[in-house]
Design a protein around this motif. Sequence first.
Motif, short mmCIF file in Angstrom:
data_model
loop_
_atom_site.label_atom_id
_atom_site.label_comp_id
_atom_site.label_asym_id
_atom_site.label_seq_id
_atom_site.Cartn_x
_atom_site.Cartn_y
_atom_site.Cartn_z
N TRP A 12 0.88 -1.31 0.05
CA TRP A 12 0.13 0.09 -0.03
C TRP A 12 0.84 1.16 0.11
O TRP A 12 0.51 2.20 -0.54
N ILE A 13 1.88 1.23 0.68
CA ILE A 13 2.93 2.43 0.77
C ILE A 13 3.41 2.60 -0.70
O ILE A 13 3.34 3.59 -1.27
N GLY A 14 3.72 1.52 -1.40
CA GLY A 14 4.30 1.63 -2.77
C GLY A 14 3.29 2.20 -3.56
O GLY A 14 3.61 2.94 -4.63
N ILE A 15 2.01 1.80 -3.63
CA ILE A 15 0.97 2.38 -4.47
C ILE A 15 0.64 3.69 -4.32
O ILE A 15 0.26 4.35 -5.00
N ALA A 74 10.56 5.61 -5.04
CA ALA A 74 9.98 4.99 -3.55
C ALA A 74 8.97 4.27 -3.84
O ALA A 74 9.04 3.00 -3.03
N ALA A 75 8.10 4.15 -4.88
CA ALA A 75 7.11 3.03 -5.02
C ALA A 75 7.55 2.00 -5.41
O ALA A 75 7.27 0.83 -4.83
N VAL A 76 8.71 1.80 -6.34
CA VAL A 76 9.28 0.34 -6.67
C VAL A 76 10.03 -0.08 -5.58
O VAL A 76 10.35 -1.16 -5.79
N SER A 77 10.48 0.78 -4.56
CA SER A 77 11.16 0.26 -3.51
C SER A 77 10.10 -0.60 -2.48
O SER A 77 10.70 -1.56 -1.88
N VAL A 83 2.94 -3.91 -10.45
CA VAL A 83 2.04 -3.12 -9.42
C VAL A 83 1.99 -1.67 -9.94
O VAL A 83 0.82 -0.86 -10.41
N ILE A 84 3.18 -1.39 -9.95
CA ILE A 84 3.40 0.41 -10.13
C ILE A 84 3.17 0.71 -11.62
O ILE A 84 2.53 1.75 -11.87
#
Length: 304
Positions: A12-15, A74-77, A83-84
């Motif tokens: 959820w953080i990545g999304i 940050a998202a792909v981390s 998903v991203i």
Amino acid sequence: MVGMTPLPYGMWIGITFGVLSCVAYTAAAVAQRRLAVRVPEPLTGRRQLGSILRHPLWWMSLVFNGGRAGFQVAAVSFAPLTVIQPLGVLVLVLGIPWSARLAHRRVSRAEWRGAVCTMLALGVLLAVTVTGDQGGVLSAEDSVLVGAGCVALLAAVAWAAGRSPSAAWRSYLLAAAAGVAFGVSAATVKTAVWAFGDGLSAGLTHPASPAAAVIAVFGLFLAQAAYQGMDLGAPLGITTLVNPVAAALVGVGFMGETYAGGWIGGAVALVCAVGAGYGIRLLTVPSDGAPDSASGTSRPRTHP
């Protein structure tokens, strides 16, 4: 009854970061579009490109683009690329009505149909162009080859676009070139980050570092020029479409990645590309209300 497994907290953080990246990218595109309508001549000459550097909107777009890149990293981390990547369609959802609102007009039914068609095709295309996880980075030799080849290609497309009599086709070419630049720069940035892991000197001297900087800046100027004479939808859709395809080609050709879609995925990608092309045609709205030589229709005048 077995319930659905909830998504992990990190996912959820990545999304969330992925959505913020799309918002920042949309804001950058809108700022670049607003700047493009303030320059009367095509942005493919040195004098015109120099003029935009003195405008606050250009620097505002750079800030938003920097935020987009940071949020994307940050998202792909926190979440996988599968998903991203599909979240990229949000830039059309946000950008088209945002740009129309600033131009004091309504989004037409044809634009909404084009947006839906492009988003559906783009979402599936992003899913099938994801590569495998076993890839590495560019070697020093491949960094030089990819960097020099990309710059030469971008320069050739910009030259051809500057001589196109059609505002629509000029926008298409420049937007596609910007997508190539952003896709290739993703590979060079990944390599540069890896090189900096061996120390500051190793990172600065690796060919991927200057290649990433030059290609990224080239892409920003190309995207800026693509918005001139066109509303946001068509050039933004083309750039968003070409970006992951270019990144996947570099990953498979030079970084040891494998194409996850196979032959079936390739056929699906081809169908999606045709669907996206039709959607982009519907999104082609000239800003001056002149007949669109790409589609043979006349569009209403906008008032930026």
